[in-house]
Design a protein around this motif. Structure first.
Motif, short mmCIF file in Angstrom:
data_model
loop_
_atom_site.label_atom_id
_atom_site.label_comp_id
_atom_site.label_asym_id
_atom_site.label_seq_id
_atom_site.Cartn_x
_atom_site.Cartn_y
_atom_site.Cartn_z
N THR A 179 -0.49 4.96 5.58
CA THR A 179 -1.43 3.83 5.65
C THR A 179 -1.92 3.59 7.07
O THR A 179 -3.04 3.10 7.27
N MET B 9 0.83 -1.21 0.00
CA MET B 9 0.00 0.00 0.00
C MET B 9 0.86 1.26 0.00
O MET B 9 0.57 2.22 -0.72
N GLY C 278 -3.29 1.82 -1.61
CA GLY C 278 -2.44 2.93 -1.19
C GLY C 278 -2.66 4.18 -2.02
O GLY C 278 -2.70 5.30 -1.50
#
Length: 287
Positions: A207, A43, A191
């Motif tokens: 994240t 991500m 992401g």
């Protein structure tokens, strides 16, 4: 009151978007039999690649494509270590997370002379709703593909009965390579939805543990797309609720904001503790 409820529901949908993409990435990898705790790193890779390219070309769509490419690359690297080199999958996943966390500040220093955030996209260059729609479409397509197509059944057998797949003449190794590479792409889109949709730039460790929450949603959803979607919505609702509750008071005492912010993680822990039933992992997961 109605306006507050609608606002909370819309916030839930928006906050669920990165979780949905990442959980579907984890679904592809783990259904093929490869444990994937590297979703957090995937991500972050997508968030950074999307933000850099999106800002450079003033286009969220080009940033989205760049995140896809970066995710495929890091997913393939993860497949190389776990499938070809047979490295321990848990250790390799954590190593990838740590590698990405250290590498991105190094790259931002080279590109922007700063180890902090990347430059922000203009408001008109950001996504407004597109990743949300794509996330729900992805869940629907994966649900159909998994049980209605030959390649979808290959994925199921790779994670459940790889011996049967070999007996039918299909390479388990190739199926897992493809699944893990695509896993990286989906998680990277998660992401990118942070840096191009919920925000306008990449910021360090943005994240915030969502990769692990997505993995928890996958486990809570028993490694199935639709139940995992429901778990993502549950975790996102908890996240949206904690944002609304910040600054709340009980009488004359204001609740510390830190106690409110841990609400999504408490919900995640309760879910993983088996509050609503137990999950059965794919039989060949980790083998």
């Amino acid at each position: 009151m109605m306006a507050l409820i609608i606002s909370l529901l819309l916030a839930t949908l928006r906050l669920a978007t990165p979780l949905i993409f990442a959980s579907m990435g984890g679904f592809m990898s783990e259904r093929s039999g490869v444990v994937n705790v590297a979703l957090e790193g995937f991500m972050l890779t997508g968030a950074f690649a999307g933000a850099v390219v999106g800002y450079s070309f003033e286009s969220a769509w080009l940033g989205w494509v760049a995140a896809l490419g970066a995710g495929l690359v890091i997913g393939a690297l993860y497949a190389l270590f776990t499938i070809e080199f047979k490295a321990d999958q848990i250790v390799t996943g954590m190593a990838f997370n740590l590698l990405v966390m250290g590498l991105i500040p190094f790259l931002t220093k080279i590109l922007y002379s700063s180890t902090g955030s990347t430059p922000a996209l203009l408001v008109e260059d950001r996504f407004s709703f597109e990743p949300l729609v794509m996330a729900f479409l992805l869940v629907g397509l994966l649900s159909f593909w998994l049980y209605k197509t030959r390649s979808g059944l290959w994925l199921l057998f790779a994670g459940e009965h790889p011996e049967a797949l070999v007996a039918s003449g299909v390479s388990v190794r190739k199926v897992r390579w493809a699944a893990v590479s695509v896993s990286g792409a989906f998680a990277a889109w998660g992401g990118a939805s942070l840096s191009l949709f919920l925000a306008s730039s990449y910021s360090p460790l943005m994240t915030g543990g969502r990769g692990f929450m997505a993995l928890a949603a996958l486990i809570f959803g028993k490694w199935k797309p639709l139940p995992a979607l429901g778990a993502c919505l549950l975790f996102a609702f908890a996240d949206a609720l904690q944002i609304r509750l910040q600054g709340i008071k009980m009488g004359d005492v204001e609740i510390p904001v830190q106690f409110i912010q841990i609400l999504p993680y408490i919900v995640t822990i309760i879910a993983l503790a088996g509050f609503i039933g137990k999950s059965r992992a794919p039989k060949a997961l980790g083998r």
